[in-house]
Design a protein around this motif. Structure first.
Motif, PDB file in Angstrom:
ATOM      1  N   ILE A  52      68.954 -28.726 136.504  1.00 53.44           N
ATOM      2  CA  ILE A  52      70.052 -29.286 137.299  1.00 53.44           C
ATOM      3  C   ILE A  52      69.667 -30.645 137.869  1.00 53.44           C
TER       4      ILE A  52
ATOM      5  N   LEU B 120      78.065 -30.730 137.901  1.00 52.75           N
ATOM      6  CA  LEU B 120      76.842 -30.804 137.092  1.00 52.75           C
ATOM      7  C   LEU B 120      76.571 -29.477 136.395  1.00 52.75           C
TER       8      LEU B 120
ATOM      9  N   ARG C 273      77.016 -29.041 132.223  1.00 52.18           N
ATOM     10  CA  ARG C 273      75.707 -29.084 131.560  1.00 52.18           C
ATOM     11  C   ARG C 273      75.779 -28.451 130.176  1.00 52.18           C
TER      12      ARG C 273
ATOM     13  N   GLY D  22      69.298 -35.271 129.899  1.00 51.79           N
ATOM     14  CA  GLY D  22      69.644 -34.019 129.260  1.00 51.79           C
ATOM     15  C   GLY D  22      68.399 -33.172 129.095  1.00 51.79           C
TER      16      GLY D  22
ATOM     17  N   GLU E 251      70.072 -33.215 135.163  1.00 58.23           N
ATOM     18  CA  GLU E 251      71.480 -33.578 134.986  1.00 58.23           C
ATOM     19  C   GLU E 251      71.902 -34.605 136.024  1.00 58.23           C
TER      20      GLU E 251
END
Length: 262
Positions: free
Chosen positions: A128, A7, A11, A136, A131
């Protein structure tokens, strides 16, 4: 690869969102994950405004360097460094009076530093967590522009200042997107002491960035310029950075103005 590391490593900032709504369950999960961020003394020196009013979103889009994506984002959070709530708590609970043998300490820059740390750490937890939930996000640093108008819009008072803003939403497309380059590990990590980077080190650290911009012909001086030219002309000397610096000076002056003395 470990799922959490995947992740982090995959990202990217998302500036355009689908119309898919964010359910109450997903929103609650995101909120709770955000609050699990580390915080100085577990005092949570921050507050978060969830901007639902479209009129306020529209105004934020204008105040934050005219970015329509803010107005269109399904979820907009303004992260505030907030020590005012503890000032109120100390005074209204009687803690200040009960400890009358202790000299009164006004709020200072150390408090601001801790509050900004708390706030940004919480924001990154949110990124985070988003994600992981398939959302987004994009940081909006321009939220520190136009401080006086922003304060009036969001009713900010006392020792409360904006630290950052995040916009969230589901991506329009699920396909992989090329990630922006990052500096090599050895150009950022230093051993034992600070080693001041100069031209050679900076050229090495940002070589991939420069190559990418040269490929897409976005460097100044008809693409013959360097990355230093790009950032100096487009960012360092820009109107929005001049405004950010002006606003930040106003913020800090207000922060240091103590209105809760005995």
């Amino acid at each position: 690869m470990n799922e959490t590391l995947h992740l982090i490593n995959s990202r990217r900032s998302l500036r355009s969102f689908s119309d898919e709504p964010i359910t109450d369950e997903v929103l609650r999960t995101l909120q709770e994950a955000t609050l699990r961020a580390p915080t100085a003394g577990n005092m949570a020196f921050y507050s978060i405004i969830d901007v639902k009013d479209q009129v306020i979103k529209d105004k934020l889009a204008i105040l934050c360097d005219n970015q329509p994506m803010i107005a269109k984002a399904p979820l907009v959070w303004v992260f505030l460094a907030d020590v005012q709530k503890w000032v109120n708590y100390f005074h209204e609970s009687g803690a200040v009076e009960k400890a009358n043998e202790l000299p009164y300490r006004p709020i200072g820059l150390g408090d601001l530093h801790l509050a900004l740390q708390d706030t940004i750490i919480a924001a990154q937890n949110a990124v985070i967590a988003a994600e992981a939930l398939g959302l987004g996000s994009c940081y909006i640093g321009d939220v520190i522009e136009n401080f006086e108008e922003l304060s009036e819009l969001l009713h900010l008072t006392g020792h409360v200042i904006p630290a950052t803003m995040l916009i969230f939403g589901y991506p329009k497309q699920k396909n992989d997107v090329k990630l922006s380059p990052r500096c090599p590990v050895d150009s950022i990590f230093m051993t034992n002491t600070y080693q001041e980077p100069h031209l050679k080190e900076m050229e090495t650290a940002f070589s991939e960035h420069e190559e990418q911009k040269r490929r897409i012909k976005s460097l100044p001086y008809e693409n013959t310029g360097t990355l230093a030219d790009f950032y100096y002309t487009r960012k360092h000397t820009s109107d929005f950075m001049i405004e950010m610096n002006r606003s930040t000076e106003v913020m800090f002056k207000r922060w240091l103005k103590d209105t809760n003395t005995r």
